[in-house]
Design an enzyme around this catalytic site. Structure first.
Site, mmCIF file in Angstrom:
data_model
loop_
_atom_site.group_PDB
_atom_site.id
_atom_site.type_symbol
_atom_site.label_atom_id
_atom_site.label_comp_id
_atom_site.label_asym_id
_atom_site.label_seq_id
_atom_site.Cartn_x
_atom_site.Cartn_y
_atom_site.Cartn_z
ATOM 1 C CE LYS A 96 -11.184 5.766 16.005
ATOM 2 N NZ LYS A 96 -11.856 6.699 15.098
ATOM 3 C CD GLN A 116 -14.702 8.874 15.354
ATOM 4 O OE1 GLN A 116 -13.508 8.869 15.601
ATOM 5 N NE2 GLN A 116 -15.310 7.843 14.810
ATOM 6 C CG ASP A 133 -9.146 9.059 10.662
ATOM 7 O OD1 ASP A 133 -9.017 7.851 10.919
ATOM 8 O OD2 ASP A 133 -10.050 9.767 11.124
HETATM 9 N N1 GUN Z 1 -16.235 7.260 11.708
HETATM 10 C C1 GUN Z 1 -16.280 5.915 11.620
HETATM 11 N N2 GUN Z 1 -15.044 5.405 11.491
HETATM 12 C C2 GUN Z 1 -14.189 6.458 11.499
HETATM 13 C C3 GUN Z 1 -12.777 6.564 11.416
HETATM 14 O O1 GUN Z 1 -12.033 5.592 11.283
HETATM 15 N N3 GUN Z 1 -12.292 7.828 11.467
HETATM 16 C C4 GUN Z 1 -13.093 8.909 11.598
HETATM 17 N N4 GUN Z 1 -12.511 10.125 11.637
HETATM 18 N N5 GUN Z 1 -14.402 8.844 11.674
HETATM 19 C C5 GUN Z 1 -14.945 7.612 11.638
#
Ligand code: GUN
Length: 289
Positions: A55, A99, A124
């Site tokens: 990211k 996350q 998200d």
């Molecule tokens: N854990 C695995 N994929 C994601 C995601 O796309 N967003 C978040 N916040 N946690 C994750």
């Protein structure tokens, strides 16, 4: 999607190429709006560390301001709530994500943490407000969950039509399977959602024109479970001793499908691209409100 010869291997739906195209399109808006994304991580889950690196790297590549707030594994719920509140209140933060997964002592409070995120900054797309809007129609998909939105961007990039197709989704999580089912329904697909209690999974998957699998069980989908010339989207990702594995037996299924996503390099980069796209959309909506 039709192919000339039955034995031709599937078209590879390359998420790295499609994500790069999405990010290129976002560059002018990023230059204009200068949004900032913050990623909150608690603890040191290795998969999370890898996703966060991707990211941050994509933000850097596309010229978007980004910050990684990394808290220790023993962070208290109070401290995390206070950080979320400060990010909600900070006008210089366009959007932020928490996350997941969180360390075990915080995991049962995930719904409360998500509920405390300001929906306008929920890039998200995990809050009830943003998920609820997805139920209305495509016009209200302002901050859709990043992975389902990424799947649809990938299908769009390869001009794969959805309207009138039978889409079968395997997995009914709140952040992937359920919203993806609704977003495909918004685009006039006929949708079947399968899950752990589905009886005779293969009878459903064999009907799919578009098969999307988000379970996290390597090898769950074998070639006999896939219709000839189906489009297969593998959203599962599991770390194994042999590397990252999707839910689909890629080698065998690619001989049968019309198109298939690889793991890694399929849906993963699209999730990152749609997170960045959500951040741009959040900035646009914040500026106009
Ligand atoms: N854990 C695995 N994929 C994601 C995601 O796309 N967003 C978040 N916040 N946690 C994750």
């Amino acid at each position: 999607m039709r192919r000339m010869m039955a034995a031709m291997p599937a078209l590879i739906l390359d998420g790295k190429i499609a994500a790069a195209a999405v990010l290129t399109e976002l560059r002018p808006a990023i230059r204009d709006l200068d949004p900032q994304l913050v990623v909150v991580q608690v603890g040191d889950d290795p998969a999370s560390a890898s996703y966060i690196r991707q990211k941050m790297q994509s933000c850097k590549q596309v010229g978007m301001r980004h910050r990684h707030e990394h808290l220790p594994a023993d962070t208290s719920a109070d401290t995390l709530f206070r950080l979320i509140e400060s990010l909600n209140a900070d006008d210089d933060v366009t959007g932020f994500i928490l996350q997941l997964p969180l360390p075990a002592h915080l995991q049962e409070s995930v719904p409360l943490f998500l509920r405390s995120i300001e929906p306008a900054k929920d890039v998200d797309g995990f809050t009830a407000y943003n998920l609820g809007k997805v139920f209305l129609s495509t016009e209200y998909e302002h901050l859709p969950p990043a992975t389902p939105a990424g799947v649809l961007l990938l299908l769009d990039h390869y001009h794969i039509p959805v309207q009138g197709k039978h889409a079968v989704i395997v997995g009914h999580s709140n952040i992937v399977g359920k919203p993806l089912s609704v977003m495909l329904l918004n685009r006039n697909a006929t949708v079947t959602t399968c899950h752990i209690y589905t009886q005779d999974l293969a009878a459903h998957t064999r009907m799919a024109d578009i098969l999307c699998v988000a379970v996290g069980k390597p090898g769950l989908i074998t070639a006999d479970m896939v219709k000839h010339d189906a489009v297969v989207v593998d959203i599962g990702i599991t770390r194994t001793d042999a590397g990252l594995k999707g839910d689909v037996d890629f080698g065998a299924v690619q001989e049968k499908a019309a198109a298939i996503t690889p793991v890694p390099g399929g849906v993963g980069p699209m999730t990152v691209a749609s997170l960045i796209r959500n951040c741009v959309h959040a900035a646009q909506r914040q500026r106009s409100s």
